[in-house]
Scaffold this motif. Structure first.
Motif, PDB file in Angstrom:
ATOM      1  N   CYS B 291     -22.890  34.462  53.711  1.00 39.65           N
ATOM      2  CA  CYS B 291     -24.175  33.690  53.449  1.00 39.65           C
ATOM      3  C   CYS B 291     -25.614  34.711  53.564  1.00 39.65           C
ATOM      4  CB  CYS B 291     -24.223  32.428  54.596  1.00 39.65           C
ATOM      5  SG  CYS B 291     -23.364  31.735  53.883  1.00 39.65           S
ATOM      6  N   PRO B 292     -26.495  34.806  53.601  1.00 37.21           N
ATOM      7  CA  PRO B 292     -27.411  35.067  54.141  1.00 37.21           C
ATOM      8  C   PRO B 292     -27.854  34.445  55.654  1.00 37.21           C
ATOM      9  CG  PRO B 292     -28.777  33.776  52.092  1.00 37.21           C
ATOM     10  CD  PRO B 292     -27.354  33.391  52.524  1.00 37.21           C
ATOM     11  N   PRO B 293     -28.408  35.063  56.265  1.00 39.08           N
ATOM     12  CA  PRO B 293     -28.542  35.331  58.089  1.00 39.08           C
ATOM     13  C   PRO B 293     -29.230  33.738  58.126  1.00 39.08           C
ATOM     14  CG  PRO B 293     -29.286  37.449  57.637  1.00 39.08           C
ATOM     15  CD  PRO B 293     -29.376  37.135  56.008  1.00 39.08           C
ATOM     16  N   ASP B 294     -30.472  33.354  57.307  1.00 34.70           N
ATOM     17  CA  ASP B 294     -30.588  32.587  57.635  1.00 34.70           C
ATOM     18  C   ASP B 294     -30.059  31.023  57.212  1.00 34.70           C
ATOM     19  OD1 ASP B 294     -31.433  33.404  55.402  1.00 34.70           O
ATOM     20  OD2 ASP B 294     -33.450  31.712  54.771  1.00 34.70           O
ATOM     21  N   LEU B 295     -28.899  31.451  56.622  1.00 34.31           N
ATOM     22  CA  LEU B 295     -28.291  30.047  56.043  1.00 34.31           C
ATOM     23  C   LEU B 295     -26.309  29.918  56.947  1.00 34.31           C
ATOM     24  CD1 LEU B 295     -29.120  29.732  51.975  1.00 34.31           C
ATOM     25  CD2 LEU B 295     -29.692  28.070  53.826  1.00 34.31           C
ATOM     26  N   ALA B 296     -26.157  30.708  57.749  1.00 37.29           N
ATOM     27  CA  ALA B 296     -25.291  31.527  57.767  1.00 37.29           C
ATOM     28  C   ALA B 296     -25.107  30.293  59.614  1.00 37.29           C
ATOM     29  CB  ALA B 296     -24.834  33.080  58.459  1.00 37.29           C
ATOM     30  N   ASN B 297     -25.869  29.179  59.549  1.00 34.39           N
ATOM     31  CA  ASN B 297     -25.671  28.568  60.846  1.00 34.39           C
ATOM     32  C   ASN B 297     -24.818  27.067  60.664  1.00 34.39           C
ATOM     33  OD1 ASN B 297     -27.175  27.099  58.521  1.00 34.39           O
ATOM     34  ND2 ASN B 297     -29.065  26.347  60.178  1.00 34.39           N
ATOM     35  N   CYS B 298     -23.632  27.403  59.982  1.00 34.19           N
ATOM     36  CA  CYS B 298     -22.649  26.723  59.435  1.00 34.19           C
ATOM     37  C   CYS B 298     -21.021  26.936  60.327  1.00 34.19           C
ATOM     38  CB  CYS B 298     -22.572  26.555  58.615  1.00 34.19           C
ATOM     39  SG  CYS B 298     -20.655  27.560  57.429  1.00 34.19           S
ATOM     40  N   SER B 299     -20.401  25.649  61.051  1.00 30.82           N
ATOM     41  CA  SER B 299     -19.849  25.651  62.052  1.00 30.82           C
ATOM     42  C   SER B 299     -18.428  26.483  61.600  1.00 30.82           C
ATOM     43  CB  SER B 299     -19.845  24.448  62.451  1.00 30.82           C
ATOM     44  OG  SER B 299     -19.341  23.488  62.125  1.00 30.82           O
ATOM     45  N   GLY B 300     -18.220  25.980  60.105  1.00 29.63           N
ATOM     46  CA  GLY B 300     -17.430  26.749  59.441  1.00 29.63           C
ATOM     47  C   GLY B 300     -15.961  25.238  59.503  1.00 29.63           C
ATOM     48  N   ASN B 301     -16.261  24.125  60.177  1.00 29.71           N
ATOM     49  CA  ASN B 301     -15.812  23.494  59.048  1.00 29.71           C
ATOM     50  C   ASN B 301     -16.485  22.050  58.091  1.00 29.71           C
ATOM     51  OD1 ASN B 301     -14.509  22.545  61.590  1.00 29.71           O
ATOM     52  ND2 ASN B 301     -16.557  21.703  62.824  1.00 29.71           N
ATOM     53  N   ILE B 302     -15.630  21.270  57.198  1.00 32.38           N
ATOM     54  CA  ILE B 302     -16.372  21.247  56.232  1.00 32.38           C
ATOM     55  C   ILE B 302     -16.319  19.792  56.317  1.00 32.38           C
ATOM     56  CG2 ILE B 302     -15.295  20.210  53.851  1.00 32.38           C
ATOM     57  CD1 ILE B 302     -13.512  22.804  53.942  1.00 32.38           C
ATOM     58  N   PRO B 303     -17.646  18.935  56.609  1.00 33.19           N
ATOM     59  CA  PRO B 303     -17.940  17.659  56.401  1.00 33.19           C
ATOM     60  C   PRO B 303     -17.207  17.273  55.045  1.00 33.19           C
ATOM     61  CG  PRO B 303     -19.490  19.234  55.474  1.00 33.19           C
ATOM     62  CD  PRO B 303     -18.670  20.106  54.982  1.00 33.19           C
ATOM     63  N   ASP B 304     -17.819  15.435  55.665  1.00 28.44           N
ATOM     64  CA  ASP B 304     -16.863  14.522  54.724  1.00 28.44           C
ATOM     65  C   ASP B 304     -18.106  14.141  53.210  1.00 28.44           C
ATOM     66  OD1 ASP B 304     -14.969  13.302  56.163  1.00 28.44           O
ATOM     67  OD2 ASP B 304     -15.920  12.500  57.070  1.00 28.44           O
ATOM     68  N   LEU B 305     -17.622  14.019  52.361  1.00 26.62           N
ATOM     69  CA  LEU B 305     -17.743  14.481  50.613  1.00 26.62           C
ATOM     70  C   LEU B 305     -18.850  13.585  50.814  1.00 26.62           C
ATOM     71  CD1 LEU B 305     -14.672  14.026  48.521  1.00 26.62           C
ATOM     72  CD2 LEU B 305     -16.506  16.347  49.072  1.00 26.62           C
ATOM     73  N   ARG B 306     -20.139  13.699  50.206  1.00 27.84           N
ATOM     74  CA  ARG B 306     -21.017  13.031  49.779  1.00 27.84           C
ATOM     75  C   ARG B 306     -21.637  12.440  48.799  1.00 27.84           C
ATOM     76  NH1 ARG B 306     -26.790  12.732  50.487  1.00 27.84           N
ATOM     77  NH2 ARG B 306     -27.439  14.449  49.916  1.00 27.84           N
ATOM     78  N   GLU B 307     -21.802  11.282  48.318  1.00 31.96           N
ATOM     79  CA  GLU B 307     -22.320  11.189  46.846  1.00 31.96           C
ATOM     80  C   GLU B 307     -23.484  11.212  47.144  1.00 31.96           C
ATOM     81  OE1 GLU B 307     -21.332   7.658  45.362  1.00 31.96           O
ATOM     82  OE2 GLU B 307     -21.206   7.693  43.624  1.00 31.96           O
ATOM     83  N   VAL B 308     -24.129  12.303  46.757  1.00 33.80           N
ATOM     84  CA  VAL B 308     -25.379  12.539  46.531  1.00 33.80           C
ATOM     85  C   VAL B 308     -25.942  12.625  44.359  1.00 33.80           C
ATOM     86  CG1 VAL B 308     -24.857  14.873  47.174  1.00 33.80           C
ATOM     87  CG2 VAL B 308     -24.244  14.917  44.832  1.00 33.80           C
ATOM     88  N   ALA B 309     -24.638  12.579  43.327  1.00 28.54           N
ATOM     89  CA  ALA B 309     -25.938  11.572  42.920  1.00 28.54           C
ATOM     90  C   ALA B 309     -24.435  10.601  42.475  1.00 28.54           C
ATOM     91  CB  ALA B 309     -25.793  12.732  41.638  1.00 28.54           C
ATOM     92  N   PRO B 310     -24.279   9.706  41.690  1.00 32.03           N
ATOM     93  CA  PRO B 310     -23.069   8.868  40.716  1.00 32.03           C
ATOM     94  C   PRO B 310     -22.159   9.779  40.313  1.00 32.03           C
ATOM     95  CG  PRO B 310     -25.581   7.888  40.133  1.00 32.03           C
ATOM     96  CD  PRO B 310     -25.936   9.499  40.280  1.00 32.03           C
TER      97      PRO B 310
END
Lengths: 366, 327
Positions: B291-310
């Motif tokens: 990731c570029p440095p400004d996006l590397a703020n993730c914890s490494g945990n995978i969140p639950d799935l979210r429905e982004v479109a039907p």
């Protein structure tokens, strides 16, 4: 463009630029009992060169004889006929019984199964120490350790892994150890027999990149045996297609995959899964290709019969040849059914390569 | 494709108990498979995809344990099945083609006697009836019935694989699980087996859970698919949609793990070769994404799935390109 140079050998380059020159390599395996006269021809009159510092891929289905070629080159199998010239000497004549230490110092092999090719009872350092000591590359304990560490770094592993046992490593790491072992004797030629087929998708590219790096940085020549056309295209300079013991097509990898000419090459390429493909599995075209490949007594394109006269090599493009009667010069591009047949998307590419044929309307829509 | 799910997996959690540590192999995984649907589950080795298949077949043994969630098949709770009930349910309702299926045939029994066993055990047919049913099955997968008297070593790899498929379809199961059915076969045979499965599926209408690491193969066969990583689902969508515009960066990495057959030769990085651990690997990103440095703020945990479109689910990641769904 379809001109024939039937007599032309694939490598007319001077022998100095060639690491391995194979001519007329033939291997028969006996069938039946001790006194049986029956035999099966696994490799049939194979000619090819491995130019210095290049990777040559040998592709084909299981049982096509590609591993036998590698084993003959590694002197693990005694060929029935033919010559193998390495470093200007015909090794079959000069070293009659088996490979000498000098030959082993020039030609090394990497096997398919990294789980079976490393003795589980030894640490990684043992696998590197043996070739280093036997071939006199390192004499003292410190030298062995230093050179082993260097080898590990070359293949992208760390020095502390020298003390690991094979079971502690992943498949990709084990295959890297196998490559390091081959590199220990500082060889000119590496024969890699399906080095990636047992590996998970996640590590395959890493091994292919390592092979490319060894070629580019150390000038090592390689024979890369695989059934995966995409890997061959990715890493090999030249690709040779083997079928039923014979080479049927060869050429620069990108050119060959772009314009596959032999029915068998087209069959292989059309079978590779590719969701971007516009033409889905077509059983009729497939059956035709299969018939051409498996029952060559009648050509499905009404070409001359392959069983009566063995096809010779015809040039179909720069650095690209095929052994198929349909490319003989007397068959013009217009009357050649392989070139005007619109069953497959490959034909449209073939057509554009042969500008005399009508342009296809079936180009990829995406 | 019907909308009533035949198999529903909800919040499935499977743990392996080690001597001094526990590994969560499947973590809160939910998906469903509709009637007559081919559902693909993709992921690299060690991601837990085979564990999901074994959990559905109830084949998990110590030290693996299903510690949470539900598996419902046609409304029945699979995790409640015991003993004889479970024995009758397996193969009759859900059949499985295992990884390196060719080696799952008994080398000292003929193909025929292994097939006859299925019918005499599950349907109580006589040997004679069972043999004629077995012959029919072999014809279904384009093998000459004279092969009933052959031993596995007398058949080619592709034929053995077909025989295994015939055996899996013997009792007309409603769901067929295929765990890497074509590894170790060459491409031509692989494509023919896949075309055959596709034909049989249309003809007989069973549902398929198809597990592989080959994304291209999966997209060609599946209707819907999910991508799994470190025991979690990271994306689930219609197969073609996911292939055309993957939302999760890991889906893209997995797709790019195979070199292409067309276009210019570009250098690929592949997925990394570091030893993976399901218990949160330290160091480099487990998604093999830089990731570029400004996006590397993730914890490494995978969140639950979210429905982004039907019908389109993704576990959001700093680099998830949600705007891609508009296309």
């Amino acid at each position: 463009m379809t001109t024939s140079t039937g007599q032309r050998r694939p490598g007319t380059a001077p022998i100095d630029d060639v690491s391995v020159r194979v001519r007329g390599l033939t291997k028969d395996f006996p069938l039946g009992g001790l006194f049986s006269r029956r035999s099966v021809r696994a490799v049939d009159n194979v000619d090819f060169d491995i130019p210095r510092g290049t990777i040559v891929a040998l592709v084909g289905e299981s049982g096509s004889g590609k591993s036998t070629v590698a084993r003959a080159l590694a002197r693990l199998e005694r060929p029935t006929a033919g010559s193998i010239v390495v470093g200007g000497r015909d090794v079959l004549k000069t070293e009659k019984s088996a490979a000498s230490r000098r030959y082993r110092g020039t030609v090394q092999m990497v096997f398919q199964d990294p789980f079976g090719s490393l003795n589980p009872a030894h640490r990684v350092e043992h696998f590197l120490e043996r070739p280093l000591r036997i071939h006199g590359k390192a004499r003292t304990r410190q030298e062995v350790r230093r050179q082993s560490a260097e080898l590990m770094r070359t293949v992208g592993l760390t020095e502390d892994m020298l003390d690991s046992y094979p079971h502690e490593l992943s498949g990709g790491q084990r295959q890297r150890v196998s490559i390091a072992r081959a590199l220990a004797v500082d060889p000119e030629i590496i024969l890699a027999d399906e080095p990636t087929s047992m590996l998970d998708v996640s590590v395959r590219i890493g091994i292919l990149n390592l092979m490319a790096r060894l070629r580019d940085e150390r000038g090592i020549s390689m024979l890369f045996i695989t059934h995966d056309l995409a890997s061959a295209r990715y890493v090999a300079d030249t690709t040779l297609v083997m079928f039923a013991g014979a080479l049927v097509e060869g050429g620069e990898s990108l050119e060959l995959m772009q314009n596959p000419s032999h029915p068998y090459t087209r069959l292989l390429l059309s079978a590779v899964p590719d969701p971007a493909r516009t033409v889905r599995y077509d059983p009729i075209h497939r059956a035709r290709l299969r018939q051409a490949v498996l029952a060559p007594t009648t050509c499905p394109w009404q070409g001359p019969d392959c069983s009566r006269s063995v096809p010779v090599r015809h040039t179909v493009g720069p650095d690209h040849w095929v052994r198929c009667h349909l490319y003989a010069p007397q068959v013009s591009a217009l009357s050649n059914p392989l070139l005007t047949d619109h069953d497959s998307e490959f034909d449209s590419e073939l057509d554009s390569a042969h500008d005399s044929a009508p342009a296809s309307t079936r180009k990829a829509a995406r | 494709m019907s909308t009533t799910p035949i198999l529903e997996v909800t919040n499935l959690r499977v743990e392996y108990h080690g001597a001094n540590r526990q590994v969560v192999a499947v973590n809160d995984v939910s998906f469903s498979i509709g009637e007559g649907e081919i559902f693909g589950l993709a992921g690299e080795s060690g991601c837990g995809k085979s564990t999901v298949a074994n959990a559905i077949m109830r084949l998990l043994k110590d030290p693996a344990e299903i510690t949470g969630g539900q598996i419902r098949f046609k409304g029945r709770d699979l995790l409640a099945l015991r003993g004889e009930e479970l024995r009758r349910f397996r193969w009759k309702e859900i059949a499985m083609i295992f990884q390196s299926a060719m080696n799952s045939l008994n080398p000292v029994m003929t193909i025929g006697s292994q097939m006859v066993d299925i019918f005499t055990t599950h349907e109580g047919l006589s040997v004679k009836q069972a043999r004629s049913r077995s012959a029919e099955l072999l014809r279904l997968v384009s093998i000459d019935p004279v092969r009933l008297d052959s031993y596995p070593h007398q058949l080619s790899g592709g034929m053995r694989q077909r025989a295994v498929i015939a055996m899996a379809l013997a009792l007309e199961p409603s769901l067929l699980i295929m765990d890497e059915p074509t590894t170790a076969l060459d491409v031509v045979v692989q494509q023919e087996i896949m075309a055959q499965i596709s034909d049989l599926q249309r003809q007989l209408g069973f549902s398929v859970l198809f597990i592989t690491h080959d994304m291209s193969l999966m997209v060609e066969l599946s209707h819907r698919m999910a991508v799994m990583h470190s025991g979690r689902l990271v994306e689930m969508a219609d197969a073609e949609l996911m292939f055309d515009s993957p939302l999760h960066p890991y889906t893209l990495s997995l797709m790019n793990a195979f070199p292409p057959l067309t276009g210019p030769r570009v250098r690929l990085t592949g997925l990394s070769d570091s030893v993976r651990a399901a218990d949160g690997s330290a160091g480099s990103c487990s998604f093999h994404v830089s990731c570029p440095p400004d996006l590397a703020n993730c914890s490494g945990n995978i969140p639950d799935l979210r429905e982004v479109a039907p019908g389109r689910f993704v576990a959001e990641h700093p680099r998830t390109s949600i705007e891609g769904t508009a296309a």
